[in-house]
Scaffold this motif. Structure first.
Motif, short mmCIF file in Angstrom:
data_model
loop_
_atom_site.label_atom_id
_atom_site.label_comp_id
_atom_site.label_asym_id
_atom_site.label_seq_id
_atom_site.Cartn_x
_atom_site.Cartn_y
_atom_site.Cartn_z
N PHE A 1 -69.45 72.23 -47.53
CA PHE A 1 -68.42 71.49 -46.81
C PHE A 1 -67.07 72.14 -47.08
CE2 PHE A 1 -69.18 69.71 -50.93
CZ PHE A 1 -67.92 69.55 -51.46
N THR A 2 -66.07 71.73 -46.35
CA THR A 2 -64.72 72.26 -46.48
C THR A 2 -63.75 71.12 -46.74
OG1 THR A 2 -65.21 74.11 -45.00
CG2 THR A 2 -62.89 73.58 -45.38
N VAL A 3 -62.91 71.27 -47.74
CA VAL A 3 -61.90 70.27 -48.07
C VAL A 3 -60.57 70.73 -47.48
CG1 VAL A 3 -60.70 69.06 -49.91
CG2 VAL A 3 -63.11 69.65 -50.18
N PRO A 4 -60.00 70.00 -46.53
CA PRO A 4 -58.74 70.39 -45.93
C PRO A 4 -57.54 69.75 -46.65
CG PRO A 4 -59.67 68.60 -44.67
CD PRO A 4 -60.61 68.84 -45.83
N ALA A 5 -56.40 70.37 -46.52
CA ALA A 5 -55.16 69.81 -47.04
C ALA A 5 -54.00 70.38 -46.23
CB ALA A 5 -54.99 70.12 -48.52
N LEU A 6 -52.92 69.61 -46.16
CA LEU A 6 -51.75 70.05 -45.40
C LEU A 6 -50.48 69.62 -46.14
CD1 LEU A 6 -50.75 71.37 -42.75
CD2 LEU A 6 -50.65 69.07 -41.77
N TYR A 7 -49.56 70.57 -46.28
CA TYR A 7 -48.30 70.32 -46.98
C TYR A 7 -47.15 70.83 -46.12
CZ TYR A 7 -51.67 70.37 -50.83
OH TYR A 7 -52.77 70.15 -51.63
N ALA A 8 -46.05 70.08 -46.09
CA ALA A 8 -44.86 70.51 -45.36
C ALA A 8 -43.63 70.15 -46.19
CB ALA A 8 -44.78 69.83 -43.99
N ALA A 9 -42.70 71.08 -46.29
CA ALA A 9 -41.47 70.85 -47.06
C ALA A 9 -40.29 71.50 -46.34
CB ALA A 9 -41.61 71.42 -48.46
#
Length: 254
Positions: free
Chosen positions: A105-113
């Motif tokens: 499986f794939t674990v996604p993540a998203l960050y914005a600064a």
């Protein structure tokens, strides 16, 4: 392993896009071992110096103060492909064997600064813990446990402030969603149940989910250009959830 992209563009469009993707982010799941990686460049260093680094927008999951050290607007998208295996071997006295049947499986993540002057703000959607396994319904311990899983998803808005050229402070206050599930076999062959006899095992499953507040405070100090210090405090998160219980194939008496 993590695959990351970071780029700079107009702050409003990027942060609005991050918020939109955050609203539909999927839960992160792990198999057979705890997952404690949040993605980002520090994954390649096994998290060494995580609280003192400001390599990309993913740093805000480790220390929100790091945003004040980033320039302009940055978005970091992470995809961590995971393939973990679990095997169980019993002893001659209690023979049993099982292998994890969970898939990759794939674990996604998203960050914005975004940084503007001394002030920086951002948002993150990521999973920082998980555990799951599926041993199937044919092994000797199936009446104790067949499968179980626990996963968490953090949605964390954050703000940081550069108090001076060397000192930055940061804080985040968000929410964590916890989800769990488990299943086990139920014996249908007890003599006192009465007829019908000889039924195969039934199965009981339970699952639940809850939301809880989560917070973090951080500080970074640049002693010299080559020496950076950082510290971060993460609040404890307490969950309380009701379980949905379902049974199928159990003896009519049960």
């Amino acid at each position: 392993m993590s695959l990351m992209t970071a780029f700079t563009s107009a702050p409003a469009q990027l942060l609005c896009g991050a918020l939109a993707l955050t609203s539909c982010a999927a839960d992160g799941h792990a198999a057979a071992a705890w997952l404690q990686e949040t993605g980002g460049s520090d994954t390649g260093m096994a998290g060494a110096g995580r609280a003192a680094l400001a390599l990309d927008a993913a740093a805000l999951a480790s220390n929100p103060a790091a945003m004040a050290s980033l320039g302009g607007t940055m978005v970091t998208a992470v995809a961590m492909p995971i393939d973990l295996r679990l095997e169980f071997h019993g002893s001659p006295e209690t023979p049993a064997h099982a292998a994890d049947r969970a898939n990759e499986f794939t674990v996604p993540a998203l960050y914005a600064a975004h940084r503007s002057g001394r002030l920086a703000y951002g948002i993150a959607a990521y999973s920082n813990l998980g555990l799951s396994f599926d041993l199937g319904d044919e092994w000797a311990g199936r009446r104790v446990i067949e499968s179980a899983g626990l996963s968490a998803l953090n949605i964390a808005p954050a703000v940081a402030w550069a108090a001076s050229e060397r000192l930055t402070l940061g804080a985040s206050l968000g929410a964590q969603r916890m989800q769990y599930e488990a299943s086990m076999a139920v014996a249908n062959d007890a003599a006192y149940y009465g007829p019908p006899a000889g039924l195969p095992d039934g199965q009981v499953t339970l699952d639940g989910a809850s939301w809880a507040p989560a917070g973090q405070l951080g500080v970074q100090y640049r002693v010299t250009d080559r020496l950076h210090l950082g510290a971060a405090w993460t609040s404890a998160v307490e969950h309380s959830a009701s379980s949905n219980v379902a049974a199928r194939g159990v003896h009519p008496v049960l």
